[in-house]
Enzyme design. Structure first.
Site, PDB file in Angstrom:
ATOM      1  N   GLU A 225       0.833  -1.115  -0.044  1.00 27.53           N
ATOM      2  CA  GLU A 225       0.022  -0.174   0.044  1.00 27.53           C
ATOM      3  C   GLU A 225       0.924   1.300  -0.032  1.00 27.53           C
ATOM      4  O   GLU A 225       0.684   2.268  -0.646  1.00 27.53           O
ATOM      5  CB  GLU A 225      -1.076   0.043   1.123  1.00 27.53           C
ATOM      6  CG  GLU A 225      -1.898  -1.163   1.197  1.00 27.53           C
ATOM      7  CD  GLU A 225      -3.035  -0.710  -0.030  1.00 27.53           C
ATOM      8  OE1 GLU A 225      -3.054   0.185  -0.614  1.00 27.53           O
ATOM      9  OE2 GLU A 225      -3.775  -1.823  -0.039  1.00 27.53           O
ATOM     10  N   ASP A 370      -4.459  -9.898  -8.133  1.00 26.00           N
ATOM     11  CA  ASP A 370      -4.890  -8.877  -9.363  1.00 26.00           C
ATOM     12  C   ASP A 370      -3.448  -8.313  -9.849  1.00 26.00           C
ATOM     13  O   ASP A 370      -3.065  -8.338 -11.117  1.00 26.00           O
ATOM     14  CB  ASP A 370      -5.990  -7.988  -8.805  1.00 26.00           C
ATOM     15  CG  ASP A 370      -5.707  -7.371  -7.637  1.00 26.00           C
ATOM     16  OD1 ASP A 370      -4.804  -7.767  -6.878  1.00 26.00           O
ATOM     17  OD2 ASP A 370      -6.486  -6.400  -7.237  1.00 26.00           O
ATOM     18  N   GLU A 474     -18.532  -5.923  -2.972  1.00 24.10           N
ATOM     19  CA  GLU A 474     -17.157  -6.447  -3.131  1.00 24.10           C
ATOM     20  C   GLU A 474     -17.125  -7.764  -3.420  1.00 24.10           C
ATOM     21  O   GLU A 474     -16.027  -8.277  -3.983  1.00 24.10           O
ATOM     22  CB  GLU A 474     -16.581  -6.415  -1.555  1.00 24.10           C
ATOM     23  CG  GLU A 474     -15.219  -6.497  -1.245  1.00 24.10           C
ATOM     24  CD  GLU A 474     -14.128  -5.417  -1.861  1.00 24.10           C
ATOM     25  OE1 GLU A 474     -14.622  -4.627  -2.483  1.00 24.10           O
ATOM     26  OE2 GLU A 474     -13.086  -5.873  -1.569  1.00 24.10           O
ATOM     27  N   GLU A 493     -11.972  -0.139 -10.056  1.00 21.16           N
ATOM     28  CA  GLU A 493     -11.465  -1.002 -11.180  1.00 21.16           C
ATOM     29  C   GLU A 493     -12.552  -0.980 -12.526  1.00 21.16           C
ATOM     30  O   GLU A 493     -11.994  -1.142 -13.538  1.00 21.16           O
ATOM     31  CB  GLU A 493     -11.423  -2.548 -10.632  1.00 21.16           C
ATOM     32  CG  GLU A 493     -10.179  -2.663  -9.681  1.00 21.16           C
ATOM     33  CD  GLU A 493     -10.088  -1.850  -8.450  1.00 21.16           C
ATOM     34  OE1 GLU A 493     -11.390  -1.617  -8.153  1.00 21.16           O
ATOM     35  OE2 GLU A 493      -9.285  -2.085  -7.842  1.00 21.16           O
TER      36      GLU A 493
HETATM   37  C1  DMJ Z   1      -5.996   0.502  -5.227  1.00 26.80           C
HETATM   38  O1  DMJ Z   1      -5.245   0.734  -3.971  1.00 26.80           O
HETATM   39  C2  DMJ Z   1      -5.326  -0.126  -6.338  1.00 26.80           C
HETATM   40  O2  DMJ Z   1      -6.177  -0.053  -7.468  1.00 26.80           O
HETATM   41  C3  DMJ Z   1      -5.017  -1.678  -6.012  1.00 26.80           C
HETATM   42  O3  DMJ Z   1      -4.144  -2.153  -7.004  1.00 26.80           O
HETATM   43  C4  DMJ Z   1      -6.161  -2.423  -5.855  1.00 26.80           C
HETATM   44  N1  DMJ Z   1      -7.005  -1.898  -4.860  1.00 26.80           N
HETATM   45  C5  DMJ Z   1      -7.140  -0.464  -4.859  1.00 26.80           C
HETATM   46  C6  DMJ Z   1      -8.430   0.040  -5.391  1.00 26.80           C
HETATM   47  O4  DMJ Z   1      -9.519  -0.956  -5.329  1.00 26.80           O
END
Ligand code: DMJ
Length: 657
Positions: A225, A370, A474, A493
Site C-alpha cells: 500500500e 490482481d 465487494e 476498477e
Molecule cells: C487500489 O489501491 C489499487 O487499484 C490496487 O491495485 C487495488 N485496490 C485499490 C482500489 O480498489
C-alpha cells in the site's frame, strides 16, 4: 441535417446496445438503456433442495454435480469447449508502443469505425457536462479533505473529520495497513490535480507535501500500500514537475530540487527491511517506518502484495541509478513465479515467505493476485525486460486454460458467456462461486495486450452487476446471482476498464457506462463532506470513509473518459497508469539500465541527447533517515546470491562507505 444525424446516431446506438446486451446476457430488446435490468445469463437460478445454493452447500465444479451454468464445469467439458488459446499477440520486441499506443494515448489511434458510426450518439455538450461532473466530484472530495482532514490521512466524509492510523487497535489492518500518518490522500491525489490542469493547486499541494510530510513515523504499514499509493504518487508527480514539455500546463515548482524523488527514496529505504531475513526473497507484508519489520511479524503475505512492487521500485532505481530497489522487487517476483504449480502454471493467493509453502491455494484474478499479473505486463511496457513479458504471457495462458469458463467466443456458441473463476492452483478445480470487484480491472489489462473482444465481454458482465446495484458489491456470487459481500468502498476498477475500453474502441457505449457510474456515485455515495463508502449495496447505507484511491483513481479515470482532449491522450507522450492510477510517461530513459555506469563519475544522456548528471545515492539528502534502515542485508540471509555490486550499493546507499 444535424438533427437527422443525431436521431440516426441515437437509433443506431440503441440498437447496438441492445445487440450487445442481448448477445452477451440474453436480454431482450424491450430493455431500455436507462432501465435497470435483471441479470439473466440464460440459465436457471440454482437452488439446493433446502433453499438457495451456496458455496458451502456442496462441492462446486464437480462434473456431473450441480446442473447449471457452464462456469461450474471444468474447462473442456460440456458446453465449455476446452481452454481458450490466448489470442496471438506480437512477439516480444514487436509488442511495443505501436501496439498499445492507441490505448495509452500518443502516436497510434484505435479503430475509428465505431466513432464514425456513432458520431453524435453522445453529444459533445453531454460529454463536457460529464467531464465537469467528474471534475466537480474530485474537487468536492479534495476540498473537503483539505478543509476537514489534512494533514491526516483520510477524510471521514459523513462527519467531516480526518482519520489517521488506529493507534488504539494495531490489529485494525483495514485502517493501519494503509494509513501511515503521512497525509495519504493529499499525496495520492497529486497527479490527478495535474491531469485536471489545476496548476496552482498542484503547485500548492506539492509544496505542502515537501514541507509537511515526513516518513519518520512510528507507523506499521503494508509495504504494497505504501508503495503504490505513496511511492508511486511521489514518482509520478516528480516526473510531471521535471518534464521539459509540461503538457498539463505549468506544473513546475520554483526552486524544485528533486525533493519528491528524495522523499520517494527515503520511503523506499524505510521499506527495504521487509526484504531482509526472508529465506525466499519474498518480502514481509508490513514494516514499521521507524523500526523496520515488527518482531511479531506475520510470515504470510499475499501474492499481489509481495509481487507488485516492481513498477515503482524499478522506476526509483532507474531514476537514481541504484539497482537495489529494482533488484529486491524483481527477486520477489521471480521467487513467487518459481513457486507456481508445475501442472497448471498458476499461483496461489497467500504464501509463507520463509518456507515458500502456499497457505492460500486459491488462484483467481481478484484480491491477492490482481496486480501481480498487471505488473508483469506493465513492467515490460515500462522497462522492456523480455523476461517480464514472457512471465506475463505464460501466466495469461494459464489463466485462459484454468480460470476462464464458459463459451469460447463472447457473443456466439453454446454455453454461458465467459467468466473467470477462482480455482485451486494445483488442480484447477473450482474453489467457490464468487467473483470480487477487484477483478473488474482485468478487462483493462486485456485491452493493453490486445485481447479486446474478451475484454468487452468481461466488462459487460461487471457492468451488468453495477446496473443492478448502482455499485459493485465487494463479492458477487454468480451461482446465487446475489452479492456475497455487500460493501463498495468507491473502488475504481470498473471505471478503469471502462476508460481503457473506450480508448481502445471509441464506442460511445463506454461513455454511457461512465455516465451511469457517475450518476450512481452522485446518487448513492455523496454525503455532506465528500463521497462515502457504501456499506450495503442493496439498502445503500454508507460508512464514514473515503479511501484515497477515490481521488487518485476513480475520479481520474472518470474525468479522462470524458476529456477527449486531455494531454494524456493528445500530447504525443505515451502514459502508463500504475496500479494506483498514477501516470508515468513511457520513454526510453526508463529502459536504460543505468547501473552499468553507477560507479562512473559521468552521468548519462537524456532523451534529447543532453548530458545529465544522474543522482547517486550518496548525493541524496535522505530526509529523516531512521537508524533501522542502516542494517545492511546479510548475504547469507538470501537464498539467491547477492552480487557484490548490490552489497556495495546498499552499503553506499545507507552511508556506510
Ligand atoms: C487500489 O489501491 C489499487 O487499484 C490496487 O491495485 C487495488 N485496490 C485499490 C482500489 O480498489
Amino acid at each position: 441535417m444535424q438533427w437527422r444525424a443525431l436521431v440516426l446516431g441515437l437509433v443506431l446506438l440503441r440498437l447496438g446496445l441492445h445487440g450487445v446486451l442481448w448477445l452477451v446476457f440474453g436480454l431482450g430488446p424491450s430493455m431500455g438503456f436507462y432501465q435497470r435490468f435483471p441479470l439473466s445469463f440464460g440459465f436457471q437460478r440454482l437452488r439446493s433442495p433446502d433453499g438457495p445454493a451456496s458455496p458451502a452447500s456442496g462441492p462446486v465444479g464437480r462434473p456431473g454435480g450441480l446442473s447449471g451454468p457452464s462456469w461450474l464445469q471444468p474447462p473442456g467439458t460440456g458446453a465449455a469447449r476446452g481452454p481458450r488459446q490466448a489470442p496471438r499477440r506480437p512477439e516480444p520486441g514487436v509488442c511495443g508502443p505501436a501496439h498499445w499506443g492507441y490505448v495509452l494515448g500518443g502516436r497510434g489511434r484505435g479503430p475509428d469505425e465505431y466513432e464514425k458510426r456513432y458520431s453524435g450518439a453522445f453529444p459533445p455538450q453531454l460529454r463536457a457536462q460529464m467531464r465537469d461532473l467528474a471534475r466537480g466530484m474530485f474537487v468536492f472530495g479534495y476540498d473537503n479533505y483539505m478543509a476537514h482532514a489534512f494533514p491526516q490521512d483520510e477524510l471521514n466524509p459523513i462527519y467531516c473529520r480526518g482519520r489517521g492510523p488506529d493507534r488504539g487497535d494495531p490489529s485494525n489492518l483495514n485502517i493501519n495497513d494503509v494509513l501511515g500518518n503521512y497525509s495519504l490522500t493529499l499525496v495520492d491525489a497529486l497527479d490527478t490535480l495535474a491531469i485536471m490542469g489545476n496548476s496552482s493547486e498542484f503547485q500548492k499541494a506539492v509544496k505542502l507535501v515537501i514541507n509537511t510530510v515526513s516518513f519518520d513515523k512510528d507507523s506499521t504499514v503494508q509495504v504494497f500500500e505504501a508503495t503504490i499509493r505513496v511511492l508511486g504518487s511521489l514518482l509520478s508527480a516528480h516526473r510531471i514537475i521535471t518534464d521539459s514539455k509540461q503538457p498539463f500546463g505549468d506544473m513546475t515548482i520554483k526552486d524544485y530540487d528533486n525533493e519528491l524523488l528524495y522523499m520517494a527514496h527515503d520511503l523506499a529505504v524505510r521499506l527495504l527491511p521487509a526484504f531482509e531475513n526472508t529465506k525466499t526473497g519474498i518480502p514481509y507484508p508490513r514494516v514499521n517506518l521507524k523500526t523496520g519489520v515488527p518482531p511479531d511479524s506475520n510470515n504470510e503475505t499475499c501474492t499481489a502484495g509481495a509481487g507488485s512492487l516492481l513498477v515503482e521500485f524499478g522506476i526509483l532505481s532507474r531514476l537514481l541509478g541504484d539497482s537495489t530497489f529494482e533488484w529486491v522487487a524483481r527477486r520477489a517476483v521471480k521467487a513467487l513465479w518459481n513457486l507456481r504449480s508445475n501442472d497448471t502454471g498458476l499461483l496461489g493467493n497467500v504464501v509463507n515467505i520463509q518456507t515458500g509453502h502456499w497457505v492460500g491455494k486459491q488462484s483467481g484474478l481478484g484480491a491477492g493476485l490482481d496486480s501481480f499479473y498487471e505488473y508483469l505486463l506493465k513492467s515490460y511496457i515500462l522497462f522492456g525486460e523480455k523476461e517480464d513479458l514472457e512471465m506475463f504471457n505464460a501466466a495469461y495462458q494459464s489463466i485462459q486454460n484454468y480460470l476462464r469458463r464458459g463459451r469460447e467466443a463472447c457473443n456466439e456458441g453454446e454455453g454461458d458467456p465467459p467468466l473467470y473463476v477462482n480455482v485451486n492452483m494445483f488442480s484447477g478445480q473450482l474453489m467457490n462461486t464468487w467473483i470480487d470487484s477487484l477483478q473488474a480491472f482485468f478487462p483493462g489489462l486485456q485491452v493493453l495486450i490486445g485481447d479486446v473482444e474478451d475484454a468487452i465481454c468481461l466488462h459487460a458482465f461487471y457492468y451488468a452487476i453495477w446496473k443492478r446495484y448502482g455499485a459493485l458489491p465487494e463479492r458477487y456470487n454468480w451461482q446465487l446471482q446475489a452479492p456475497d459481500v455487500l460493501f463498495y468502498p468507491l473502488r475504481p476498477e470498473l471505471v478503469e476498464s471502462t476508460y481503457l475500453l473506450y480508448q481502445a474502441t471509441k464506442n460511445p457505449f463506454y461513455l454511457h457506462v461512465g455516465m451511469d457510474i457517475l450518476q450512481s456515485l452522485e446518487k448513492y455515495t455523496k454525503v455532506k463532506c465528500g463521497y462515502a463508502t457504501l456499506h450495503h449495496v442493496i439498502d445503500k447505507s454508507t460508512e464514514d470513509r473515503m479511501e484515497s484511491f477515490f481521488l487518485s483513481e476513480t475520479c481520474k479515470y472518470l474525468y479522462l473518459l470524458f476529456d477527449e482532449d486531455n494531454p494524456v491522450h493528445k500530447s504525443g507522450t505515451r502514459y502508463m497508469f500504475t496500479t494506483e492510477g498514477h501516470i508515468i510517461s513511457v520513454d526510453e530513459h526508463l529502459r536504460e539500465l543505468p547501473w552499468k555506469e553507477f560507479f562512473s563519475e559521468e552521468g548519462g544522456q537524456d532523451q534529447e541527447g543532453k548530458s545529465v548528471h544522474r543522482l547517486k545515492p550518496h548525493e541524496l539528502k535522505v530526509i529523516n533517515s531512521s537508524s533501522n534502515c542502516n542494517r545492511v542485508p546479510d548475504e547469507r540471509r538470501y537464498s539467491l546470491p547477492l552480487k557484490s555490486i548490490y552489497m556495495r550499493q546498499i552499503d553506499q546507499m545507507v552511508g556506510l562507505i
